[in-house]
Design a protein around this motif. Structure first.
Motif, PDB file in Angstrom:
ATOM      1  N   GLN A 145      45.786  41.677  46.405  1.00 45.82           N
ATOM      2  CA  GLN A 145      46.310  42.686  45.490  1.00 45.82           C
ATOM      3  C   GLN A 145      46.639  42.123  44.113  1.00 45.82           C
ATOM      4  OE1 GLN A 145      46.407  45.979  46.355  1.00 45.82           O
ATOM      5  NE2 GLN A 145      45.348  45.194  48.166  1.00 45.82           N
ATOM      6  N   GLN A 146      46.733  40.808  43.992  1.00 45.34           N
ATOM      7  CA  GLN A 146      47.109  40.200  42.720  1.00 45.34           C
ATOM      8  C   GLN A 146      45.910  40.132  41.778  1.00 45.34           C
ATOM      9  OE1 GLN A 146      49.082  36.856  44.839  1.00 45.34           O
ATOM     10  NE2 GLN A 146      50.761  37.152  43.371  1.00 45.34           N
ATOM     11  N   LEU A 147      46.210  40.045  40.473  1.00 46.52           N
ATOM     12  CA  LEU A 147      45.177  40.138  39.445  1.00 46.52           C
ATOM     13  C   LEU A 147      44.104  39.071  39.604  1.00 46.52           C
ATOM     14  CD1 LEU A 147      44.163  41.497  36.863  1.00 46.52           C
ATOM     15  CD2 LEU A 147      45.723  40.039  35.541  1.00 46.52           C
ATOM     16  N   GLY A 148      44.505  37.870  39.989  1.00 45.86           N
ATOM     17  CA  GLY A 148      43.553  36.770  40.111  1.00 45.86           C
ATOM     18  C   GLY A 148      42.458  37.019  41.123  1.00 45.86           C
ATOM     19  N   SER A 149      42.721  37.894  42.083  1.00 46.07           N
ATOM     20  CA  SER A 149      41.717  38.206  43.099  1.00 46.07           C
ATOM     21  C   SER A 149      40.726  39.254  42.625  1.00 46.07           C
ATOM     22  CB  SER A 149      42.406  38.693  44.385  1.00 46.07           C
ATOM     23  OG  SER A 149      43.267  37.705  44.901  1.00 46.07           O
ATOM     24  N   LYS A 150      40.970  39.820  41.440  1.00 48.78           N
ATOM     25  CA  LYS A 150      40.118  40.887  40.920  1.00 48.78           C
ATOM     26  C   LYS A 150      39.364  40.455  39.667  1.00 48.78           C
ATOM     27  CE  LYS A 150      43.478  44.237  42.708  1.00 48.78           C
ATOM     28  NZ  LYS A 150      42.671  44.677  43.860  1.00 48.78           N
ATOM     29  N   ILE A 151      39.412  39.154  39.365  1.00 48.47           N
ATOM     30  CA  ILE A 151      38.789  38.613  38.157  1.00 48.47           C
ATOM     31  C   ILE A 151      37.655  37.674  38.544  1.00 48.47           C
ATOM     32  CG2 ILE A 151      39.203  37.010  36.245  1.00 48.47           C
ATOM     33  CD1 ILE A 151      41.819  38.302  35.767  1.00 48.47           C
ATOM     34  N   VAL A 152      36.602  37.678  37.722  1.00 44.10           N
ATOM     35  CA  VAL A 152      35.480  36.765  37.937  1.00 44.10           C
ATOM     36  C   VAL A 152      35.717  35.507  37.098  1.00 44.10           C
ATOM     37  CG1 VAL A 152      32.985  36.510  37.869  1.00 44.10           C
ATOM     38  CG2 VAL A 152      33.989  38.770  38.239  1.00 44.10           C
ATOM     39  N   ASN A 193      26.995  41.227  31.779  1.00 44.67           N
ATOM     40  CA  ASN A 193      26.605  42.637  31.718  1.00 44.67           C
ATOM     41  C   ASN A 193      27.607  43.536  32.439  1.00 44.67           C
ATOM     42  OD1 ASN A 193      24.162  42.224  30.268  1.00 44.67           O
ATOM     43  ND2 ASN A 193      23.176  41.512  32.156  1.00 44.67           N
ATOM     44  N   LYS A 194      28.463  42.926  33.237  1.00 46.46           N
ATOM     45  CA  LYS A 194      29.433  43.699  34.016  1.00 46.46           C
ATOM     46  C   LYS A 194      30.866  43.500  33.525  1.00 46.46           C
ATOM     47  CE  LYS A 194      26.539  43.278  38.156  1.00 46.46           C
ATOM     48  NZ  LYS A 194      26.483  42.792  39.561  1.00 46.46           N
ATOM     49  N   ILE A 195      31.022  42.894  32.343  1.00 41.18           N
ATOM     50  CA  ILE A 195      32.348  42.486  31.873  1.00 41.18           C
ATOM     51  C   ILE A 195      32.778  43.293  30.649  1.00 41.18           C
ATOM     52  CG2 ILE A 195      33.703  40.553  30.947  1.00 41.18           C
ATOM     53  CD1 ILE A 195      32.966  40.362  33.938  1.00 41.18           C
ATOM     54  N   ASN A 196      34.060  43.702  30.613  1.00 44.19           N
ATOM     55  CA  ASN A 196      34.649  44.363  29.447  1.00 44.19           C
ATOM     56  C   ASN A 196      35.537  43.429  28.638  1.00 44.19           C
ATOM     57  OD1 ASN A 196      35.044  46.855  31.827  1.00 44.19           O
ATOM     58  ND2 ASN A 196      33.691  47.158  30.084  1.00 44.19           N
ATOM     59  N   ILE A 197      36.259  42.539  29.327  1.00 46.91           N
ATOM     60  CA  ILE A 197      37.229  41.639  28.688  1.00 46.91           C
ATOM     61  C   ILE A 197      36.995  40.226  29.186  1.00 46.91           C
ATOM     62  CG2 ILE A 197      39.685  41.057  28.493  1.00 46.91           C
ATOM     63  CD1 ILE A 197      40.316  44.025  28.857  1.00 46.91           C
ATOM     64  N   ALA A 198      37.032  39.250  28.256  1.00 45.49           N
ATOM     65  CA  ALA A 198      36.841  37.850  28.623  1.00 45.49           C
ATOM     66  C   ALA A 198      38.006  37.006  28.115  1.00 45.49           C
ATOM     67  CB  ALA A 198      35.530  37.321  28.055  1.00 45.49           C
ATOM     68  N   ALA A 256      36.776  38.777  33.086  1.00 46.97           N
ATOM     69  CA  ALA A 256      36.291  37.450  33.461  1.00 46.97           C
ATOM     70  C   ALA A 256      37.108  36.394  32.737  1.00 46.97           C
ATOM     71  CB  ALA A 256      34.811  37.296  33.122  1.00 46.97           C
ATOM     72  N   ASP A 257      37.294  35.270  33.369  1.00 44.46           N
ATOM     73  CA  ASP A 257      37.870  34.094  32.720  1.00 44.46           C
ATOM     74  C   ASP A 257      36.734  33.102  32.530  1.00 44.46           C
ATOM     75  OD1 ASP A 257      39.135  31.634  32.076  1.00 44.46           O
ATOM     76  OD2 ASP A 257      40.999  32.330  33.003  1.00 44.46           O
ATOM     77  N   LEU A 258      36.369  32.878  31.265  1.00 43.08           N
ATOM     78  CA  LEU A 258      35.191  32.054  30.970  1.00 43.08           C
ATOM     79  C   LEU A 258      35.511  30.574  30.831  1.00 43.08           C
ATOM     80  CD1 LEU A 258      33.255  34.343  28.459  1.00 43.08           C
ATOM     81  CD2 LEU A 258      33.162  34.286  30.955  1.00 43.08           C
ATOM     82  N   GLY A 259      36.784  30.185  31.039  1.00 46.17           N
ATOM     83  CA  GLY A 259      37.130  28.781  30.943  1.00 46.17           C
ATOM     84  C   GLY A 259      37.597  28.383  29.558  1.00 46.17           C
ATOM     85  N   ASP A 260      37.432  27.113  29.217  1.00 48.04           N
ATOM     86  CA  ASP A 260      38.025  26.557  28.003  1.00 48.04           C
ATOM     87  C   ASP A 260      36.983  25.952  27.067  1.00 48.04           C
ATOM     88  OD1 ASP A 260      40.614  27.145  28.916  1.00 48.04           O
ATOM     89  OD2 ASP A 260      40.713  25.254  30.031  1.00 48.04           O
ATOM     90  N   ILE A 261      37.241  26.084  25.766  1.00 49.66           N
ATOM     91  CA  ILE A 261      36.508  25.337  24.749  1.00 49.66           C
ATOM     92  C   ILE A 261      37.322  24.087  24.436  1.00 49.66           C
ATOM     93  CG2 ILE A 261      35.712  25.333  22.357  1.00 49.66           C
ATOM     94  CD1 ILE A 261      35.239  28.326  22.600  1.00 49.66           C
ATOM     95  N   LEU A 262      36.746  22.937  24.656  1.00 46.82           N
ATOM     96  CA  LEU A 262      37.454  21.685  24.402  1.00 46.82           C
ATOM     97  C   LEU A 262      37.459  21.372  22.911  1.00 46.82           C
ATOM     98  CD1 LEU A 262      36.012  19.494  27.307  1.00 46.82           C
ATOM     99  CD2 LEU A 262      38.069  20.928  27.316  1.00 46.82           C
ATOM    100  N   ALA A 263      38.422  20.563  22.494  1.00 49.85           N
ATOM    101  CA  ALA A 263      38.463  20.128  21.096  1.00 49.85           C
ATOM    102  C   ALA A 263      37.230  19.293  20.788  1.00 49.85           C
ATOM    103  CB  ALA A 263      39.734  19.322  20.837  1.00 49.85           C
TER     104      ALA A 263
END
Length: 380
Positions: A20-27, A38-43, A82-89
């Motif tokens: 039920q928590q948000l993390g279980s509903k995110i790619v 193609n299936k994502i609204n917010i990143a 979706a959580d796309l990860g990090d851009i490193l310095a």
């Protein structure tokens, strides 16, 4: 490819979350998979860069924000996230700007809204430059206690990035608005410059006394850049940079929701995180409210037709003002007429978000200040 700049995240902490928590509903972008955009609204994107900060911490760590955010429960949302990860310095700060610009430019071209978590606020410059390929004028709203002007030859930093935005070509900035500036942090020359450029500024007290003043501002914004130092320390938990006055937690989340509900906002950045666990809780709630606002977008002007609006014509001694009221949300707009002078930035009549109070003022022969500034800016 642009997304090669993104480092996948370690999502082991998700194993402890319920369905039920948000993390279980995110790619998530992991070492084994990259989300289908193609299936994502917010990143959600992290940027681990803070060399533009005068008070830079040893490193940027936003995993505590992720843990807080993804342990929350979502609202009745249908947005795909979706959580796309990090851009490193990068090797230089310019390299980081380049990577961030490429990533977010690709996302907005695909109608995906990036939520960028930093890092120093000069990253806003890279967000602004991401619109170059779209060839459109850009409205920037900054929630900040300072205007962040600097000297023309000064290196770009979190305290001077706005000067670079104004000066550098191509100049795509149509309007800048600061929400929450505190006068004692800004010189009179800076305040005068904001007026001279026909930009907008709202003092902290104005917004705290009537937070609804900010709603029309966000409705006309493309980029929203939030400096976490605009929140007072007693609410943010940031005592490394002590801020006795600023927005409280409820106010900053309300502003974030206004940004999310705006049909026009296509990018949201949160900057100057101080790595503390206490501030991470607030940042997670700010992001939650932005996503909550996004769920309630109504796709009104400029994406919907004005034909279904109620039109009000207000004659005055100098002008005939035309207002529109949405029959769907009761929100108001004022028409900015096209001025043909060869230099104007508006190519046709356009609608500028406004408030009901401004309509009442116009009925009492008071020209709305935002209408006057837009007129002057368009005629330059």
């Amino acid at each position: 490819m642009e997304f090669d700049f993104l480092k996948p995240i370690d999502s082991d902490f998700l194993e402890k979350l319920s369905s039920q928590q948000l993390g279980s509903k995110i790619v998530f972008h992991t070492k084994d998979q990259f989300p289908d955009l193609n299936k994502i609204n917010i990143a959600v994107i992290g940027v681990l860069e803070n060399r533009g900060s005068d008070t830079a911490f040893s490193e940027v760590d936003i995993m505590a924000i992720r843990k807080e955010l993804y342990s929350m429960f979502p609202g009745n949302w249908d947005a795909s996230i979706a959580d796309l990860g990090d851009i490193l310095a990068g090797d230089t700060i310019t390299d980081t700007y380049f990577a961030l610009r490429k990533v977010v430019s690709n996302l907005i071209k695909n109608k995906i809204i990036p939520i960028v978590i930093g890092g120093s606020q000069d990253l806003t410059y890279a967000l602004y430059r991401a619109y170059d390929e779209l060839e459109q004028m850009v409205n920037l709203v900054s929630i900040d206690s300072k205007f962040d002007f600097g000297k023309e030859n000064e290196e770009t930093s979190s305290n001077s990035y706005l000067t670079k935005i104004i000066i550098d070509e191509p100049n795509n900035l149509f309007n800048y608005c600061n929400i929450g500036y505190q006068t004692y942090y800004n010189s009179q020359e800076e305040i005068d410059l904001v007026e001279k450029l026909f930009f907008d500024g709202y003092r902290l007290g104005e917004i705290s006394n009537n937070i609804a003043l900010a709603e029309p501002v966000f409705r006309d914004a493309d980029i929203v850049s939030l400096d976490l130092n605009s929140v007072k320390s007693s609410d943010s938990g940031n005592f490394s940079i002590f801020t006795p006055n600023g927005f409280n937690g409820k106010e900053i989340c309300s502003l974030s929701r206004y940004a999310g509900i705006s049909d026009k906002v296509s990018m949201f950045g949160i900057f100057n995180h101080n790595n503390s666990v206490q501030e991470s809780v607030l940042v997670a709630q700010i992001i939650w409210y932005f996503i909550e606002g996004f769920h309630y977008r109504s796709n009104e002007y400029p994406f919907g037709s004005r034909e279904n609006y109620i039109k009000y014509i207000v004659p005055s001694e100098e002008e005939v003002l035309v207002f529109y009221k949405s029959d769907k949300t009761d929100r108001w707009w004022i028409e900015i007429p096209f001025i043909s002078n060869g230099n104007n930035k508006l190519k046709r009549n356009t609608l500028l978000p406004c408030s009901y109070d401004e309509y009442i003022g116009a009925c009492n022969q008071e020209l709305p200040e935002r209408w006057w500034k837009a007129q002057r800016k368009n005629s330059i």
